[in-house]
Design a protein around this motif. Structure first.
Motif, PDB file in Angstrom:
ATOM      1  N   GLY A 113       0.814  -1.209   0.000  1.00  8.48           N
ATOM      2  CA  GLY A 113       0.000   0.000   0.000  1.00  8.48           C
ATOM      3  C   GLY A 113       0.845   1.254   0.000  1.00  8.48           C
ATOM      4  N   ALA A 114       0.236   2.371   0.381  1.00  8.34           N
ATOM      5  CA  ALA A 114       0.920   3.665   0.355  1.00  8.34           C
ATOM      6  C   ALA A 114       2.019   3.710   1.404  1.00  8.34           C
ATOM      7  N   GLN A 115       3.164   4.293   1.024  1.00  7.80           N
ATOM      8  CA  GLN A 115       4.312   4.410   1.914  1.00  7.80           C
ATOM      9  C   GLN A 115       4.745   5.871   2.003  1.00  7.80           C
ATOM     10  N   GLN A 116       5.375   6.215   3.118  1.00  8.69           N
ATOM     11  CA  GLN A 116       5.853   7.575   3.351  1.00  8.69           C
ATOM     12  C   GLN A 116       7.224   7.489   4.007  1.00  8.69           C
ATOM     13  N   SER A 117       8.205   8.230   3.471  1.00  7.94           N
ATOM     14  CA  SER A 117       9.563   8.112   3.992  1.00  7.94           C
ATOM     15  C   SER A 117      10.338   9.402   3.764  1.00  7.94           C
ATOM     16  N   LYS A 118      11.556   9.432   4.289  1.00  8.29           N
ATOM     17  CA  LYS A 118      12.456  10.560   4.059  1.00  8.29           C
ATOM     18  C   LYS A 118      12.874  10.565   2.595  1.00  8.29           C
ATOM     19  N   CYS A 119      12.965  11.751   2.016  1.00  7.18           N
ATOM     20  CA  CYS A 119      13.334  11.855   0.605  1.00  7.18           C
ATOM     21  C   CYS A 119      14.857  11.881   0.474  1.00  7.18           C
ATOM     22  N   GLY A 120      15.364  11.024  -0.383  1.00  6.74           N
ATOM     23  CA  GLY A 120      16.796  10.982  -0.623  1.00  6.74           C
ATOM     24  C   GLY A 120      17.270  12.040  -1.587  1.00  6.74           C
ATOM     25  N   TYR A 121      16.348  12.766  -2.212  1.00  6.23           N
ATOM     26  CA  TYR A 121      16.713  13.769  -3.197  1.00  6.23           C
ATOM     27  C   TYR A 121      16.769  15.168  -2.592  1.00  6.23           C
ATOM     28  N   CYS A 122      15.689  15.582  -1.921  1.00 10.05           N
ATOM     29  CA  CYS A 122      15.668  16.923  -1.326  1.00 10.05           C
ATOM     30  C   CYS A 122      16.010  16.896   0.150  1.00 10.05           C
ATOM     31  N   GLY A 123      16.045  15.685   0.755  1.00  9.51           N
ATOM     32  CA  GLY A 123      16.401  15.572   2.161  1.00  9.51           C
ATOM     33  C   GLY A 123      15.256  15.819   3.119  1.00  9.51           C
ATOM     34  N   GLY A 124      14.051  16.028   2.580  1.00  6.77           N
ATOM     35  CA  GLY A 124      12.904  16.281   3.441  1.00  6.77           C
ATOM     36  C   GLY A 124      12.508  15.056   4.245  1.00  6.77           C
TER      37      GLY A 124
END
Length: 483
Positions: A10-21
């Motif tokens: 299903g839907a996942q949410q994580s730290k972004c490896g591109y912008c660092g958010g």
């Protein structure tokens, strides 16, 4: 062909490896126990990517950094000037052993990390830019040159034009002892004229061969083929199946991976272990498939190991699929950054596609992962010629043009396909739901229409999954239903 077995998270949410958010990267997740190579080909053509056994598809309308699947047609690929410079630099190093650290402007932009399967941002390894000498010509007063030329024809007194900084100065006449300066200009002008005439003659002589020279422009294969017997260094690229863990998990590979991650990505050395590398780069749900019409090595997951003499300096992790070579990750020895190994590895992988296409014509594309226009470090992928982006709504391919770049400048999410009537030909509709295959246990599967023990939440998950993978894969893959 093997049967794919997947479990949808299903839907996942994580730290972004591109912008660092933090917790702003939105995706859909799925664990693949087994993936048929054709199924994975169909999945990446719908925006999915894999990292080890984990497959994910970005929720582009919601995520912080919109990611578009990008590919290049290797059979239409043309080398750019900067790519040729990289190839020449590598060839000179192999031939002479000379390390050249001078990079042209823009050449190091993100080129040393070829892939992004981990979701981590690509890192730019930029060498210091050299200060170029000022080669601009001195400022010449055209009026003074004209006056001197007239003075040589008519012995009259020449007066320099008055300026606000200095009073008028009497110029030398031809009959005076001060006439050396204007006389010395005469042969200089003749010499300049002679050089110009020689240049024009040379251009005239070569005009007839211009078309021939253009038609004989060196190809990628030409650059990669050389008389290696006379080279100071020998570079050997070995293709190894991921399942051959004696070689893909050898000490030299682990040491190189650790050195790369610590130096380039600033990872904690304590977190870089053999098991973490295996989970990321060695484990794969793709099984090696050899069949009629497949390439000699078959389809599946492989490592390309770059051996310089007896030293491992780079590894390219790739998937060879029915229509493409998909780049998974690329890591290299930072001591050899001067060779721009990220770019060189991409060109080597394109050359592999071109070689495979000679016997398998439909295998002609090179997939580079995700193109993230909002992340400047990722835009280098779009510099490969004959590149296409996948429309996130119709799932057809659009050439990456300046017009599309302009649209992405305006807003990071775009449909891409400007035809409002275009539809996804592989769209999953509710009428296809009965044909979805569910795995209930070992060797026990059934169709959705025959199973009536699903809760409302389970029904929603199956429908969501089916729409994301498309009707073809929804009917062909086995969905693991964990109660």
């Amino acid at each position: 062909m093997s049967t794919s077995i997947v479990h949808y998270y299903g839907a996942q949410q994580s730290k972004c490896g591109y912008c660092g958010g933090t917790k702003c990267s939105m995706s859909h997740g799925m664990h693949a126990y087994l993936l048929a190579c054709q199924d994975y080909q169909d999945l990446i053509d719908r925006g999915w990517r894999r990292c080890g056994d984990y497959c994910y598809k970005m929720r582009n309308k919601e995520t912080c950094c919109t990611a578009y699947t990008i590919k290049s047609n290797a059979l239409k690929f043309k080398l750019s000037k900067s790519q040729k410079r990289v190839l020449r630099r590598v060839n000179r190093f192999l031939r002479d052993g000379k390390r050249e650290f001078k990079l042209d402007a823009g050449e190091g932009d993100g080129e040393d990390d070829a892939c992004d399967a981990s979701g981590a941002p690509e890192v730019t390894v930029s060498e210091p830019q050299p200060q170029l000498p000022d080669k601009r010509p001195a400022v010449i007063n055209v009026d003074q040159i004209a006056s001197l030329a007239r003075a040589q024809k008519k012995p009259t007194k020449l007066v320099a034009a008055p300026t606000s900084e200095a009073p008028s100065v009497e110029a030398p006449t031809l009959g005076s002892n001060k006439s050396a300066a204007p006389i010395s200009n005469k042969p200089c002008k003749k010499a300049k004229q002679m050089r110009l005439e020689r240049r024009q003659a040379k251009l005239g002589d070569t005009a007839s061969t211009t078309t021939k020279s253009l038609s004989q422009e060196k190809s990628l294969r030409d650059f990669l083929t050389s008389d290696s017997e006379t080279n100071k260094h020998q570079l050997k690229i070995v293709l190894v199946a991921s399942s051959d863990t004696q070689r893909t998990c050898a000490d030299a590979v682990v040491a190189l991976y650790r050195k790369y991650q610590v130096t380039i990505h600033n990872d904690n050395p304590a977190c870089i272990t053999l098991s973490s590398m295996q989970r990321f780069l060695v484990k794969t749900p793709l099984k090696n498939e050899k069949s009629l019409g497949a390439p000699e090595m078959g389809y599946g997951s492989f490592h390309q190991q770059y051996w310089l003499d007896d030293k491992l300096i780079a590894v390219g992790v790739i998937d060879i699929l029915p229509s493409c070579v998909s780049s998974v990750y690329f890591f290299y020895d930072p001591d050899y950054s001067f060779l721009s190994l990220g770019t060189y590895g991409s060109l080597r992988e394109i050359d592999l596609v071109q070689s495979l296409a000679e016997n398998v014509p439909e295998l002609k594309y090179y997939y580079m992962g995700f193109y993230i226009h909002s992340c400047p470090k990722m835009r280098y992928k779009g510099k490969l010629s004959a590149s296409y982006l996948l429309c996130p709504e119709t799932y057809d391919w659009l050439p990456l043009t300046d017009a599309i770049r302009s649209k992405l400048d305006e807003h990071k999410y775009q449909r891409l396909n400007a035809d409002a009537n275009a539809r996804d030909v592989n769209e999953f509709l509710m009428e296809h739901l009965d044909d979805v295959r569910l795995l209930l246990g070992v060797n026990n599967f059934t169709y959705y229409k025959n199973y009536n023990q699903l809760s409302d939440s389970e029904n929603e998950m199956i429908i969501e999954y089916s729409k994301l993978v498309g009707k073809v894969c929804a009917r062909r893959m086995l969905y693991v239903n964990i109660v």
